[in-house]
Design an enzyme around this catalytic site. Structure first.
Site, PDB file in Angstrom:
ATOM      1  N   SER A 241      31.457   0.660 -21.393  1.00  0.00           N
ATOM      2  CA  SER A 241      32.912   0.573 -21.394  1.00  0.00           C
ATOM      3  C   SER A 241      33.486   1.751 -20.648  1.00  0.00           C
ATOM      4  O   SER A 241      32.778   2.688 -20.298  1.00  0.00           O
ATOM      5  CB  SER A 241      33.441   0.555 -22.821  1.00  0.00           C
ATOM      6  OG  SER A 241      33.344   1.861 -23.359  1.00  0.00           O
ATOM      7  N   LYS A 242      34.793   1.674 -20.427  1.00  0.00           N
ATOM      8  CA  LYS A 242      35.476   2.734 -19.690  1.00  0.00           C
ATOM      9  C   LYS A 242      35.216   4.100 -20.295  1.00  0.00           C
ATOM     10  O   LYS A 242      35.142   5.088 -19.595  1.00  0.00           O
ATOM     11  CB  LYS A 242      36.980   2.474 -19.725  1.00  0.00           C
ATOM     12  CG  LYS A 242      37.440   1.584 -18.609  1.00  0.00           C
ATOM     13  CD  LYS A 242      38.950   1.601 -18.535  1.00  0.00           C
ATOM     14  CE  LYS A 242      39.426   0.446 -17.694  1.00  0.00           C
ATOM     15  NZ  LYS A 242      39.887  -0.713 -18.387  1.00  0.00           N
ATOM     16  N   ARG A 243      35.125   4.148 -21.614  1.00  0.00           N
ATOM     17  CA  ARG A 243      34.980   5.442 -22.258  1.00  0.00           C
ATOM     18  C   ARG A 243      33.626   6.073 -21.988  1.00  0.00           C
ATOM     19  O   ARG A 243      33.476   7.273 -22.057  1.00  0.00           O
ATOM     20  CB  ARG A 243      35.193   5.324 -23.773  1.00  0.00           C
ATOM     21  CG  ARG A 243      36.665   5.270 -24.158  1.00  0.00           C
ATOM     22  CD  ARG A 243      36.835   4.960 -25.622  1.00  0.00           C
ATOM     23  NE  ARG A 243      36.294   3.641 -25.946  1.00  0.00           N
ATOM     24  CZ  ARG A 243      35.203   3.431 -26.646  1.00  0.00           C
ATOM     25  NH1 ARG A 243      34.519   4.426 -27.124  1.00  0.00           N
ATOM     26  NH2 ARG A 243      34.798   2.194 -26.892  1.00  0.00           N
ATOM     27  N   THR A 244      32.619   5.244 -21.686  1.00  0.00           N
ATOM     28  CA  THR A 244      31.272   5.785 -21.619  1.00  0.00           C
ATOM     29  C   THR A 244      30.744   5.948 -20.196  1.00  0.00           C
ATOM     30  O   THR A 244      29.656   6.431 -20.010  1.00  0.00           O
ATOM     31  CB  THR A 244      30.303   4.905 -22.424  1.00  0.00           C
ATOM     32  OG1 THR A 244      30.556   3.549 -22.061  1.00  0.00           O
ATOM     33  CG2 THR A 244      30.518   5.072 -23.903  1.00  0.00           C
ATOM     34  N   GLY A 245      31.511   5.580 -19.203  1.00  0.00           N
ATOM     35  CA  GLY A 245      31.012   5.768 -17.847  1.00  0.00           C
ATOM     36  C   GLY A 245      31.899   5.063 -16.849  1.00  0.00           C
ATOM     37  O   GLY A 245      32.916   4.487 -17.217  1.00  0.00           O
TER      38      GLY A 245
END
Ligand code: GLU
Length: 473
Positions: A241-245
């Site tokens: 997801s956006k938060r992780t990469g």
């Protein structure tokens, strides 16, 4: 069998992301393999979630990747009367009903179910209604009347047969109060109208499959085949997801990944050829792709593998193509002047081509060709070499270079000249070539001095050797 038609149907709620690119790719591969058609549909019925520029971003990135779609894209917001017509048909046939439950009522229902730890779903209060026209002024939605019992069998090309318990399914809203259809109605209507034969999409849509199958039945249509692609995971197996990469295709494009390399990598996220082969041209992917070789379990997104694949592509690119790609990168980094000759840039890039993994690595690697490097005098001597010995070597090399005829300023010519000087003076490789290379490049790692020197030219090289020798006093 009817001509294969697939579609990529993103919601324009943001930039195209890597998962979307994979969905588009698999749809594209299958359509091309079957000599069918690959269509683009913009699913913009959730007006609150639209992001300006998202459609352009999606189309631009599909173009960049080379995933050409057939026909003009279909845009759902331009087809509202179509969905309305079918919603009315479903009302008339008793497969749907009008619901006037207020947002407040639904909210308190939701809280109630949550408190009792019940699955959250509509309680069916309006289910018995038969009024097909909305009462004036009263907002209403149209809901699908789901069967209350039994199982719904769904066949998936990747997962096989899946049985869903009807009792767990909600009476899905088909038409919203704003007159827009929901995803479910619009997607089924369009897949039918667009004669889609294979619906290929992410696993997050698997729970929707029984609802869609029931809609096909209610409308008396033959459903297409379905294939639900595995989730994309981070190396720690959390959901990508956006938060992780990085998830936006833009980010990969800007980092200097080549479209073919990115497609090659993305193709392997969930699909495998059943052999050891890892590098595939788009044409090979078209030939080899099959749903039978798509995994059911999540696909781990391994950035190092992407770098490795991209490096393979960069190494095999004809140098002039690489130069064309590298030019804007070097320009943005401020390394090029209007007077910088193109063939100089070409020679610089040819030197780095075999090591490069991404284009955005290029500016720091080649900066010393364009600007004099900042020298760290402590880096110049080789291991236990003294500063004085190092200086002697550098001065002797300066003299040698100054006296070297221009026609011997080649990698071979230099090597012969320097090696014979080393023999004569009994200098080792390290104590000669290390200071020479560092004086020229200012770097611990770079191509060898005999490769760098002809590209830098005699004047610049002599000046750098003198500067380095002076730095040692
Ligand atoms: N609009 C959906 C999405 O953005 C596509 C679902 C489908 O392919 O049916 O993921």
């Amino acid at each position: 069998m009817a001509n294969v038609r697939t579609r990529f149907s993103p919601s324009p709620t943001g930039k195209l992301h890597i998962g979307g690119l994979r969905t588009a790719l698999y749809n594209f591969l299958y359509a091309r393999q079957q000599q069918g058609e690959f269509l683009l549909r913009i699913e913009d019925t959730d007006q609150a979630r639209l992001v300006p520029g998202a459609v352009e971003n999606i189309i631009q990135n599909l173009r960049w990747a080379g995933l050409a779609f057939d026909h003009e894209p279909v845009t759902q917001s331009e087809r509202l009367p179509l969905y309305r017509r079918y919603a009315e048909q479903l009302l008339a046939s008793g497969h749907a009903y009008r619901c006037t439950c207020t947002a407040e009522r639904l909210e308190s229902l939701r809280r109630d179910q949550e408190a009792k730890k019940l699955p959250m779903r509509y309680d069916g209060r309006c289910r018995g209604r038969t009024d097909t026209a909305p009462a004036s002024g009263e907002p209403s939605v149209i809901r699908f009347s789901m069967p209350q019992v039994g199982t719904i069998a769904c066949d998936d090309l990747i997962r096989g047969r899946i049985l869903f318990n009807a009792a767990t399914l909600d009476d899905q809203i088909l038409m919203k109060t704003d007159g827009f259809p929901t995803y479910h109605l619009a997607s089924v209507v369009d897949d039918h109208e667009m004669k889609i034969t294979h619906v290929v999409r992410g696993e997050e849509w698997l729970p929707s499959m029984p609802k869609h199958i029931l809609l096909y039945q209610a409308l008396d249509w033959t459903p297409p085949a379905f294939a639900h692609l595995p989730l994309l995971l981070n190396p720690d197996r959390s959901k990508l997801s956006k938060r992780t990469g990085d998830v936006a295709v833009d980010e990969y494009r800007e980092a200097g990944y080549l479209p073919d390399a990115l497609l090659n990598f993305v193709a392997l996220l969930g699909w495998n050829p059943g052999t050891e082969q890892e590098v595939f041209s788009l044409q090979e992917l078209i030939e080899k792709f099959s749903f039978g070789r798509v995994n059911k379990s999540g696909a781990v997104f391994n950035r190092e593998k992407l770098d490795w694949i991209n490096g393979m592509y960069l190494r095999h690119l004809p140098t002039d193509q690489l130069v064309a790609l590298a030019y804007p990168v070097l320009q943005t980094a401020g390394l090029l002047k209007p007077s910088t000759p193109r063939d100089f840039v070409q020679r610089v890039i040819a030197l780095e081509q075999s090591r490069l993994k991404r284009l955005d690595e290029l500016p720091p690697l080649v900066q010393y060709f364009f600007d004099d490097p900042v020298l760290d005098p402590a880096m110049l001597p080789w291991r236990s070499q003294t500063a004085a010995d190092c200086k002697t070597v550098l001065m002797a090399l300066t003299g040698l270079l100054e006296g070297l005829p221009d026609d011997r300023l080649t990698a071979d010519g230099l090597q012969t000249a320097v090696k014979s000087m080393m023999e004569e003076r009994k200098w080792g490789n390290g104590e000669t070539l290390w200071p020479l290379r560092v004086a020229l490049s200012g770097r611990r790692a770079s191509p060898g001095p005999f490769e760098i020197l002809p590209v830098l030219g005699k004047t610049t090289s002599v000046a750098r050797l003198k500067r380095a020798a002076n730095a040692l006093s």
